[in-house]
Motif scaffolding. Structure first.
Motif, PDB file in Angstrom:
ATOM      1  N   ARG A 114       0.832  -1.204   0.000  1.00  0.00           N
ATOM      2  CA  ARG A 114       0.000   0.000   0.000  1.00  0.00           C
ATOM      3  C   ARG A 114       0.864   1.251   0.000  1.00  0.00           C
ATOM      4  NH1 ARG A 114      -2.920  -2.915   3.914  1.00  0.00           N
ATOM      5  NH2 ARG A 114      -2.044  -1.636   5.567  1.00  0.00           N
ATOM      6  N   ARG A 115       1.927   1.235   0.787  1.00  0.00           N
ATOM      7  CA  ARG A 115       2.820   2.402   0.837  1.00  0.00           C
ATOM      8  C   ARG A 115       3.484   2.665  -0.499  1.00  0.00           C
ATOM      9  NH1 ARG A 115       6.124   1.710   6.581  1.00  0.00           N
ATOM     10  NH2 ARG A 115       4.423   2.339   7.969  1.00  0.00           N
ATOM     11  N   ALA A 116       3.795   1.597  -1.225  1.00  0.00           N
ATOM     12  CA  ALA A 116       4.476   1.738  -2.514  1.00  0.00           C
ATOM     13  C   ALA A 116       3.613   2.466  -3.530  1.00  0.00           C
ATOM     14  CB  ALA A 116       4.872   0.367  -3.050  1.00  0.00           C
ATOM     15  N   PHE A 117       2.287   2.356  -3.372  1.00  0.00           N
ATOM     16  CA  PHE A 117       1.384   2.953  -4.353  1.00  0.00           C
ATOM     17  C   PHE A 117       0.561   4.109  -3.790  1.00  0.00           C
ATOM     18  CE2 PHE A 117       1.874  -1.385  -6.201  1.00  0.00           C
ATOM     19  CZ  PHE A 117       2.493  -0.985  -7.369  1.00  0.00           C
ATOM     20  N   ARG A 118       0.917   4.572  -2.605  1.00  0.00           N
ATOM     21  CA  ARG A 118       0.192   5.693  -2.003  1.00  0.00           C
ATOM     22  C   ARG A 118       1.101   6.908  -1.859  1.00  0.00           C
ATOM     23  NH1 ARG A 118      -5.447   5.397  -1.571  1.00  0.00           N
ATOM     24  NH2 ARG A 118      -6.004   3.219  -1.272  1.00  0.00           N
ATOM     25  N   THR A 155      -0.863  12.900   1.017  1.00  0.00           N
ATOM     26  CA  THR A 155      -2.321  12.989   0.860  1.00  0.00           C
ATOM     27  C   THR A 155      -3.056  11.675   1.106  1.00  0.00           C
ATOM     28  OG1 THR A 155      -2.206  12.489  -1.512  1.00  0.00           O
ATOM     29  CG2 THR A 155      -2.006  14.808  -0.846  1.00  0.00           C
ATOM     30  N   GLY A 156      -2.341  10.552   1.020  1.00  0.00           N
ATOM     31  CA  GLY A 156      -2.998   9.258   1.171  1.00  0.00           C
ATOM     32  C   GLY A 156      -3.670   8.764  -0.098  1.00  0.00           C
ATOM     33  N   LEU A 157      -3.665   9.575  -1.155  1.00  0.00           N
ATOM     34  CA  LEU A 157      -4.230   9.148  -2.434  1.00  0.00           C
ATOM     35  C   LEU A 157      -3.219   8.264  -3.160  1.00  0.00           C
ATOM     36  CD1 LEU A 157      -5.749  12.540  -3.694  1.00  0.00           C
ATOM     37  CD2 LEU A 157      -6.917  10.697  -2.475  1.00  0.00           C
ATOM     38  N   TYR A 158      -3.664   7.614  -4.238  1.00  0.00           N
ATOM     39  CA  TYR A 158      -2.721   6.850  -5.053  1.00  0.00           C
ATOM     40  C   TYR A 158      -1.672   7.800  -5.635  1.00  0.00           C
ATOM     41  CZ  TYR A 158      -5.795   2.800  -4.819  1.00  0.00           C
ATOM     42  OH  TYR A 158      -6.537   1.736  -4.376  1.00  0.00           O
ATOM     43  N   ASN A 159      -0.480   7.263  -5.886  1.00  0.00           N
ATOM     44  CA  ASN A 159       0.577   8.091  -6.463  1.00  0.00           C
ATOM     45  C   ASN A 159       0.633   7.949  -7.978  1.00  0.00           C
ATOM     46  OD1 ASN A 159       1.840   5.606  -6.896  1.00  0.00           O
ATOM     47  ND2 ASN A 159       3.217   5.817  -5.157  1.00  0.00           N
ATOM     48  N   ALA A 189      -5.763  10.083  -7.905  1.00  0.00           N
ATOM     49  CA  ALA A 189      -4.330  10.061  -7.606  1.00  0.00           C
ATOM     50  C   ALA A 189      -3.756  11.474  -7.576  1.00  0.00           C
ATOM     51  CB  ALA A 189      -3.590   9.227  -8.651  1.00  0.00           C
ATOM     52  N   ARG A 190      -2.659  11.612  -6.854  1.00  0.00           N
ATOM     53  CA  ARG A 190      -1.880  12.847  -6.910  1.00  0.00           C
ATOM     54  C   ARG A 190      -0.901  12.705  -8.063  1.00  0.00           C
ATOM     55  NH1 ARG A 190       2.246  15.354  -2.324  1.00  0.00           N
ATOM     56  NH2 ARG A 190       2.546  17.392  -3.327  1.00  0.00           N
ATOM     57  N   TYR A 191      -1.027  13.595  -9.023  1.00  0.00           N
ATOM     58  CA  TYR A 191      -0.223  13.500 -10.239  1.00  0.00           C
ATOM     59  C   TYR A 191       1.165  14.102 -10.042  1.00  0.00           C
ATOM     60  CZ  TYR A 191       0.242  12.872 -15.290  1.00  0.00           C
ATOM     61  OH  TYR A 191       0.633  12.439 -16.539  1.00  0.00           O
ATOM     62  N   PHE A 249      -3.669  16.957  -9.555  1.00  0.00           N
ATOM     63  CA  PHE A 249      -4.292  15.674  -9.262  1.00  0.00           C
ATOM     64  C   PHE A 249      -4.989  15.158 -10.517  1.00  0.00           C
ATOM     65  CE2 PHE A 249      -3.722  17.949  -5.393  1.00  0.00           C
ATOM     66  CZ  PHE A 249      -3.484  16.996  -4.402  1.00  0.00           C
ATOM     67  N   VAL A 250      -5.312  13.860 -10.492  1.00  0.00           N
ATOM     68  CA  VAL A 250      -5.958  13.246 -11.647  1.00  0.00           C
ATOM     69  C   VAL A 250      -7.038  12.291 -11.168  1.00  0.00           C
ATOM     70  CG1 VAL A 250      -4.230  11.397 -11.784  1.00  0.00           C
ATOM     71  CG2 VAL A 250      -5.557  11.995 -13.823  1.00  0.00           C
ATOM     72  N   VAL A 251      -8.145  12.258 -11.906  1.00  0.00           N
ATOM     73  CA  VAL A 251      -9.238  11.338 -11.605  1.00  0.00           C
ATOM     74  C   VAL A 251      -9.621  10.627 -12.894  1.00  0.00           C
ATOM     75  CG1 VAL A 251     -11.596  11.075 -10.745  1.00  0.00           C
ATOM     76  CG2 VAL A 251     -10.101  12.834  -9.751  1.00  0.00           C
TER      77      VAL A 251
END
Length: 277
Positions: A105-109, A113-117, A183-185, A190-192
């Motif tokens: 989870r950490r690798a992809f967060r 912000t806690g959003l996906y990276n 995700a945080r771009y 950011f991107v949705v």
């Protein structure tokens, strides 16, 4: 025969002393552990050590006093000992899986912000894009940029800027749907990615824009120094858009147009009626 019996006695006494030492250092080690699953594993391991010690004492007792009751107790304690070590192995395994899952989870967060990276967005977004193309499904992407964020950062400091990003991400996560890829771009961008056509995407983008404008302010979030707004560019998959990069480029262009048009608004590729707020 006497010598053999004496050696066996010393052997069992030695096991008892070793067990007491393990128990002592195990309790010290248990006190320092931070993770609950590891604590449970060590706890049951130590119970197993206690049971092992009791078994050794019963064996010594049975040498001196032959008793059927002692033999029964010995069998019960041995069975309990095996169960304890089985539980210990179970909790160690659970702990390992939990730690691996947490690392994943950490690798992809995004830490802040806690959003996906960005890395996760590229990986998952590419899969969604290819599936949408193959099955001819609707797919839209929003590029979001916090308005005048650099000025906010410069005026109030980087820590305040980080707080603003966290506030924005919280509200963004709240209004988007569970199955949307948020995700945080990078930086304040950011991107949705949503499985929706341009009309549905516009409605969601407009709700996001309105939500940020109404919720990200010092009244709702006292940690903010001033209100925050967002500009959004929206693009949807078409025959001419044959890659995720091109879809993002199209949305990024619309984001630029939203900024040029006055910020705090949604701008859509091929314009949806009443697309400006």
């Amino acid at each position: 025969m006497f010598i053999v019996s004496l050696v066996e006695t010393y052997f069992h006494v030695g096991n008892i002393l070793i067990s007491v030492c393990i128990l002592f250092f195990g309790l010290l080690f248990l006190h320092r552990l931070k993770f609950s699953l590891q604590k449970k594993a060590i706890f049951f391991f130590l119970i197993g050590i206690i049971l092992f010690t009791i078994t050794e004492v019963l064996i010594l007792a049975n040498v001196s006093w032959r008793s059927e009751l002692i033999e029964i107790l010995e069998d019960v304690v041995k069975s309990s000992f095996i169960v304890c070590f089985g539980i210990t192995l179970f909790f160690f395994r659970q702990s390992e899986q939990y730690e691996i899952s947490k690392l994943h989870r950490r690798a992809f967060r995004d830490i802040l912000t806690g959003l996906y990276n960005y890395a996760f967005f590229r990986q998952s977004g590419q899969q969604k894009f290819l599936e949408a193309k193959r099955r001819k499904l609707p797919l839209s992407v929003m590029m979001l940029d916090i308005d005048n964020f650099k000025a906010y950062n410069d005026q109030f400091g980087h820590q305040s800027g980080n707080t603003a990003l966290q506030c924005f991400a919280k509200e963004l996560k709240h209004i988007t749907r569970e199955y949307d890829l948020v995700a945080r771009y990078g930086g304040e961008e950011f991107v949705v990615l949503i499985s929706a056509d341009l009309d549905e995407g516009f409605n969601l983008a407009q709700r996001i824009c309105n939500r940020i404008a109404s919720a990200c302010n010092p009244q709702s979030h006292p940690e903010l120094y001033r209100s925050i707004t967002v500009s959004i560019g929206l693009a949807s998959i078409t025959e001419s858009i044959n890659s995720l990069d091109k879809l993002i480029e199209a949305a990024d262009l619309e984001l630029y147009r939203a900024k040029q048009a006055g910020k705090n608004r949604v701008h859509v590729i091929n314009e949806v009626p009443n697309s400006s707020s």
